[in-house]
Design a protein around this motif. Structure first.
Motif, PDB file in Angstrom:
ATOM      1  N   VAL A  87      46.152   2.191  14.526  1.00 40.88           N
ATOM      2  CA  VAL A  87      46.767   0.912  14.843  1.00 40.88           C
ATOM      3  C   VAL A  87      48.285   0.926  14.806  1.00 40.88           C
ATOM      4  CG1 VAL A  87      47.124  -1.400  13.891  1.00 40.88           C
ATOM      5  CG2 VAL A  87      44.802  -0.523  14.181  1.00 40.88           C
ATOM      6  N   PHE A  88      48.865   1.551  13.780  1.00 39.39           N
ATOM      7  CA  PHE A  88      50.235   1.179  13.436  1.00 39.39           C
ATOM      8  C   PHE A  88      51.288   2.002  14.150  1.00 39.39           C
ATOM      9  CE2 PHE A  88      47.831  -0.575   9.831  1.00 39.39           C
ATOM     10  CZ  PHE A  88      48.192  -1.900  10.010  1.00 39.39           C
ATOM     11  N   GLN A  89      52.454   1.380  14.269  1.00 39.99           N
ATOM     12  CA  GLN A  89      53.637   2.068  14.778  1.00 39.99           C
ATOM     13  C   GLN A  89      54.541   2.380  13.584  1.00 39.99           C
ATOM     14  OE1 GLN A  89      55.205   0.125  18.362  1.00 39.99           O
ATOM     15  NE2 GLN A  89      53.148  -0.404  18.977  1.00 39.99           N
ATOM     16  N   VAL A 137      53.083 -10.963  10.101  1.00 33.65           N
ATOM     17  CA  VAL A 137      53.840 -10.562  11.291  1.00 33.65           C
ATOM     18  C   VAL A 137      53.847  -9.045  11.430  1.00 33.65           C
ATOM     19  CG1 VAL A 137      56.131 -10.522  12.374  1.00 33.65           C
ATOM     20  CG2 VAL A 137      55.331 -12.602  11.231  1.00 33.65           C
ATOM     21  N   ARG A 176      56.008  -6.838  13.860  1.00 34.82           N
ATOM     22  CA  ARG A 176      57.039  -6.933  14.891  1.00 34.82           C
ATOM     23  C   ARG A 176      56.829  -5.853  15.960  1.00 34.82           C
ATOM     24  NH1 ARG A 176      59.894 -10.343  17.768  1.00 34.82           N
ATOM     25  NH2 ARG A 176      62.151 -10.062  17.710  1.00 34.82           N
ATOM     26  N   CYS A 177      56.100  -4.789  15.624  1.00 31.31           N
ATOM     27  CA  CYS A 177      55.781  -3.768  16.625  1.00 31.31           C
ATOM     28  C   CYS A 177      54.736  -4.280  17.623  1.00 31.31           C
ATOM     29  CB  CYS A 177      55.287  -2.483  15.969  1.00 31.31           C
ATOM     30  SG  CYS A 177      56.484  -1.686  14.887  1.00 31.31           S
ATOM     31  N   GLY A 178      54.096  -5.408  17.302  1.00 33.93           N
ATOM     32  CA  GLY A 178      53.203  -6.040  18.269  1.00 33.93           C
ATOM     33  C   GLY A 178      51.817  -5.438  18.374  1.00 33.93           C
ATOM     34  N   THR A 179      51.295  -4.896  17.284  1.00 33.93           N
ATOM     35  CA  THR A 179      49.998  -4.212  17.360  1.00 33.93           C
ATOM     36  C   THR A 179      48.812  -5.163  17.177  1.00 33.93           C
ATOM     37  OG1 THR A 179      49.931  -3.712  14.995  1.00 33.93           O
ATOM     38  CG2 THR A 179      51.025  -2.110  16.393  1.00 33.93           C
ATOM     39  N   TYR A 180      49.050  -6.470  17.249  1.00 36.24           N
ATOM     40  CA  TYR A 180      48.000  -7.455  16.918  1.00 36.24           C
ATOM     41  C   TYR A 180      46.613  -7.161  17.509  1.00 36.24           C
ATOM     42  CZ  TYR A 180      52.075 -10.244  15.435  1.00 36.24           C
ATOM     43  OH  TYR A 180      53.223 -10.683  14.838  1.00 36.24           O
ATOM     44  N   PRO A 181      46.493  -6.922  18.822  1.00 33.26           N
ATOM     45  CA  PRO A 181      45.129  -6.712  19.352  1.00 33.26           C
ATOM     46  C   PRO A 181      44.427  -5.507  18.724  1.00 33.26           C
ATOM     47  CG  PRO A 181      46.684  -7.122  21.137  1.00 33.26           C
ATOM     48  CD  PRO A 181      47.493  -6.917  19.894  1.00 33.26           C
ATOM     49  N   ARG A 182      45.206  -4.500  18.351  1.00 35.78           N
ATOM     50  CA  ARG A 182      44.607  -3.331  17.698  1.00 35.78           C
ATOM     51  C   ARG A 182      44.157  -3.672  16.282  1.00 35.78           C
ATOM     52  NH1 ARG A 182      45.778   2.106  19.281  1.00 35.78           N
ATOM     53  NH2 ARG A 182      46.241   2.079  21.492  1.00 35.78           N
ATOM     54  N   ILE A 183      44.917  -4.513  15.606  1.00 36.01           N
ATOM     55  CA  ILE A 183      44.515  -4.925  14.258  1.00 36.01           C
ATOM     56  C   ILE A 183      43.215  -5.726  14.343  1.00 36.01           C
ATOM     57  CG2 ILE A 183      45.149  -6.340  12.254  1.00 36.01           C
ATOM     58  CD1 ILE A 183      48.109  -5.607  12.878  1.00 36.01           C
TER      59      ILE A 183
END
Lengths: 723, 149
Positions: free
Chosen positions: B93-95, B130, B132-139
């Motif tokens: 998931v993460f950046q 939040v 900020r890298c925008g990974t919401y759909p993966r989470i």
């Protein structure tokens, strides 16, 4: 071009002189070099500079000036089979630690697990200008591939010599050289045992063709992923040193304010507190963070304020304070605007306004500074460790080798961490306190004293024939910046100018830089021109476009989205936008829905197509595109820095809205894998199509052609009310 | 004052109004919980207090008395990751990963009370965190995966 001479040094003293005039220097340097690394073999870059540097016995740093003008890297293969890659690039969430290791694993034929990446440490890694501009993949990637391939060629030579066989009888797999005649094998460590060999990267080395990639080109998981999900990874703000104090800096109430009177006595009287005042810099270091905060509060201070711009008049300010811009960065002139406009059937001029926005990285700026025996070491989250090393050296009047900057993998940047403010502040405090000091900026400090994506005014005037052929394009950008300013469309008459302004707030780089502003305007204007000549927006773009890679992503996004296949539902709209930046090509289609009662705008779905050459890690590329889309939504819809008379009014997440789970629409990502093209960076470019696609979808739904970024911080109600 | 963290009782010297986040990070060196805003707006500091997700930057030490605190450091049991951690790793998931500990603690709290959440329930519950890298759909995808584990 680099020299292709073989500077291979045998351990035999007689053979260790690459040139008569620096032989002694060379061999003593080599000894020091391997003393630091352990024995084995190494492949480096611009070797002579490195040796010149190492020859100075005062230098404790390794190769930090190896290649001051170019990006440098090197690979060491240890006797223990550990392969260490040294690069000045840094990890801020773009997963470059993984993808660079992948290309090395590919060329060396070793498992990923045998590779250790040492990144962004000015004592250990060669000079690097910084991690920005999507340069790591296209420039560092190929260098590391060449270094790895050179190392492998050396290993094969050495194995062939040892076994007295021809190289053609050997193959390499899993970190071993295998003799195909008798199936004997030697690990890389066994081959390099007892050796101290250095070789310069060869440009002649043949690299594994993309279609034969087995590690590169695959979705290798993030290399330190487990450390992040267990909380084990130490970000700068997590670091501790023995005896460390906690720093805090007194901040001015607004931009343009200077110190009038100050009384430090109460802060100085606090036990264990060190107070530093040097001109307008006032900071404290205390045994713990709450005490540091109390000490700052105890300082009695008054400020001289000056009249400063506000958000309400910033766009007039930028226009009034702009320079001519003729011949400056980004400028382009072609044909004649007068003739172009005369040839046009329809003309369209518009003025766009783009607000300052904040990067708001989740980890605010932080640094730990430590002085030891006249040497300064600073751990800090920066995209430019060597730039911060320069800043510190000049601030404290030190030779560069007396300053070491170390960058642990950092809590994101998005172009917002090119600078080293926290590093300099922590070093000032640590110097005065004579103890290590950690300084972590608060969210409010990060929102105020970091730097923003520039605000800007963009004026565009254009002409088009009734058949949809562009005749004229005049584009003036005040302060936004030159990236992405040129139109990718074919226009015979063009005048494009960037007019720099001395910004009243700190401003700097951003994800995709100014192309987030320029391509927003470009693609909005293209949509409005398409409407003027009653053409489909996609058809209009393709008609004026020759660049095949940009055409390909427009077509891919449109196909994935179903562009032209369906009509939007009532109060829904479809929009398209795209462009090219940093050798990446992107196009986005968006569907939005407007609530006619409240004016609320909802993003229903986004389809983004992206192409950046040969894909190195498909999952991580997908993740970068996703990140660009989500970050792009914020800048498109609601993000804006609000300020009045030089004071930031919304320096908190409660007031500065960033995209959250609920703001995320259905997202489809289409990647085009061009194995025939060099890999380009992907962290930035996919952001540029988001804002114009949404803007154009709003226009499609409502007829309202918005000319500001953000588009709808308060919804569309005001626009829908006015006919 | 005393503080029960990950099953261990600590005696800490901080004042009673000090934030739990400060005590965890600076006194106990449990730096997995992150500072992101100091005002409960970003969720990077999320920990469990008696199984419920709380923003530790907004919880004074005095409010933790007699409560069990679980931080990211307490999730892994004898080298075995929590199913939420496993799923996040699996989805890759993460950046930058700075938000990860807070995200994980919020998700763990959700699955404690609602082992099979719908996508809407996941989004509603996680909205205070939040990335900020925008990974919401993966989470979201990973939480769904963990809920089916």
């Amino acid at each position: 071009m680099k020299k292709e001479t073989d500077t291979d040094i045998k351990s035999n003293q007689e053979q260790s002189q690459p040139s008569p005039d620096n032989g002694n220097q060379f061999s003593s340097s080599r000894r020091r070099f391997f003393k630091l690394l352990g024995g084995g073999i190494a492949v480096t870059f611009v070797l002579q500079d490195a040796f010149a540097f190492l020859a100075d016995p005062e230098n404790t740093a390794v190769l930090q000036q190896a290649s001051p003008k170019e990006v440098g890297a090197w690979i060491h293969i240890g006797e223990n089979d550990v392969i260490t890659v040294y690069t000045g690039k840094v990890e801020v969430g773009q997963n470059i630690r993984t993808s660079l290791a992948q290309v090395v694993a590919e060329e060396l034929h070793v498992p990923m697990a045998s590779i250790t990446m040492v990144m962004g440490d000015t004592d250990l890694t060669p000079y690097d200008a910084g991690t920005f501009g999507s340069r790591s993949t296209p420039s560092m990637g190929p260098q590391l591939r060449k270094a790895a391939a050179t190392a492998q060629a050396m290993l094969l030579d050495m194995a062939a010599e040892q076994w007295k066989v021809n190289i053609s009888a050997l193959r390499v797999a899993d970190g071993k050289v295998i003799n195909t005649k008798n199936n004997k094998s030697l690990s890389f460590g066994q081959i390099s045992k007892g050796k101290q060999l250095l070789k310069e990267i060869s440009d002649n080395t043949s690299l594994t063709p993309t279609e034969k990639w087995r590690v590169a080109g695959t979705s290798v998981p993030k290399v330190n992923g487990r450390d992040l999900i267990t909380g084990r990874h130490k970000f700068v703000s997590d670091l501790k040193q023995p005896g460390m104090l906690y720093g805090k800096v007194l901040r001015a109430p607004a931009f343009g304010a200077s110190l009038a009177t100050v009384d430090l006595s109460a802060a100085k009287a606090m036990p264990g507190v060190v107070v530093v005042q040097e001109d307008d810099f006032i900071g404290v270091a205390a045994p713990d963070a709450p005490t540091a905060a109390k000490a700052i509060e105890a300082i009695e201070v008054s400020w001289n304020k000056t009249q400063q711009p506000s958000r309400s008049n910033i766009f007039d300010y930028l226009k009034q304070h702009a320079t001519d811009g003729r011949g400056g960065r980004g400028s382009a002139e072609k044909g004649s605007i007068a003739q172009g406009m005369a040839a046009a059937d329809k003309k369209l001029a518009a003025t766009y306004k783009v607000d300052y926005i904040a990067h708001a990285p989740m980890e605010p700026r932080a640094a730990v500074a430590q002085w030891e025996n006249g040497k300064l070491t600073v751990w800090t989250g920066t995209q430019r460790p060597f730039g911060v090393q320069d800043d510190l050296a000049s601030k404290f009047n030190l030779p560069k080798e007396k300053v070491r900057v170390i960058m642990p993998d950092t809590g994101s940047a998005y172009g917002g961490k090119h600078s080293g403010e926290a590093a300099v502040e922590a070093a000032r405090l640590a110097k005065a306190a004579q103890k290590p000091v950690k300084l972590t900026w608060t969210r409010e400090e990060e929102f105020t004293w970091a730097y923003f994506r520039p605000a800007g005014v963009i004026e565009v005037s254009s002409g088009v024939k009734n058949d949809g052929i562009l005749t004229s394009w005049e584009f003036h950008n005040y302060n936004s910046g030159p990236s992405g300013i040129r139109t990718p469309y074919e226009v015979p008459n063009q005048q494009i100018q960037y007019h720099p302004v001395e910004s009243p707030l700190y401003q700097g780089s951003y994800r995709g830089l100014a192309s987030t502003a320029n391509i927003f305007v470009l693609e909005s204007q293209m949509d409005d021109l398409a409407s003027l000549v009653n053409m489909d927006p996609l058809e209009f773009r393709l008609k004026n476009l020759q660049e095949p890679r940009l055409k390909a992503v427009f077509e891919a996004a449109a196909k994935g989205f179903g562009w032209g296949k369906t009509k939007p539902a009532p109060n829904h709209g479809y929009g398209i936008g795209g462009g090219t930046e940093k050798a990446g090509f992107t196009a986005t289609c968006a569907e939005i829905a407007v609530d006619p009662g409240t004016g609320d705008v909802k993003i229903v779905r986004i389809t983004t197509a992206f192409e950046c050459g040969a894909i190195i890690n498909p999952e991580h590329l997908d993740n970068q595109i996703l990140g660009a889309i989500v970050q792009g939504l914020g800048g498109a819809l609601f993000e804006a820095v609000d300020f009045e008379n030089g004071k930031i009014l919304n320096p908190h997440f409660a007031q500065y809205r960033v995209p959250r789970f609920k703001d995320t629409p259905a997202i489809e990502i289409i990647t085009l894998n061009r194995k025939d093209l060099p890999s380009a960076g992907a962290g930035e470019a996919p952001i540029v199509g988001i804002a114009p696609a949404i803007r154009n979808a709003i226009a499609d739904a409502t007829g309202v052609r918005l000319k500001t970024l953000p588009l709808v911080p308060d919804g569309l109600k005001a626009n829908l009310g006015a006919p | 004052m005393e503080l029960q963290v990950n099953g261990i009782k600590h005696t800490v010297s901080a004042w009673s109004e000090t934030s739990l986040l400060y005590v965890l990070r600076d006194e106990l060196d449990l730096t997995g919980s992150k500072y992101g805003c100091g005002e409960g707006q970003c969720g990077a500091c999320t920990v469990l207090m008696d199984g419920k997700a709380v923003r530790s930057c907004r919880v004074p030490l005095s409010a933790t008395q007699g409560k069990q605190i679980t931080t990211i450091e307490g999730l892994e049991k004898e080298g075995q990751l929590h199913p939420v951690q496993e799923a996040l790793l699996n989805v890759d998931v993460f950046q930058c990963g700075y938000c990860a500990p807070g995200m994980i603690m919020s998700a763990v709290a959700l699955l404690e009370t609602n082992p099979q959440p719908s996508e809407e329930e996941i989004v509603a519950h996680m909205n205070g965190n939040v990335c900020r890298c925008g990974t919401y759909p993966r989470i979201v995808r990973a939480i769904k995966e963990a809920s089916n584990a």
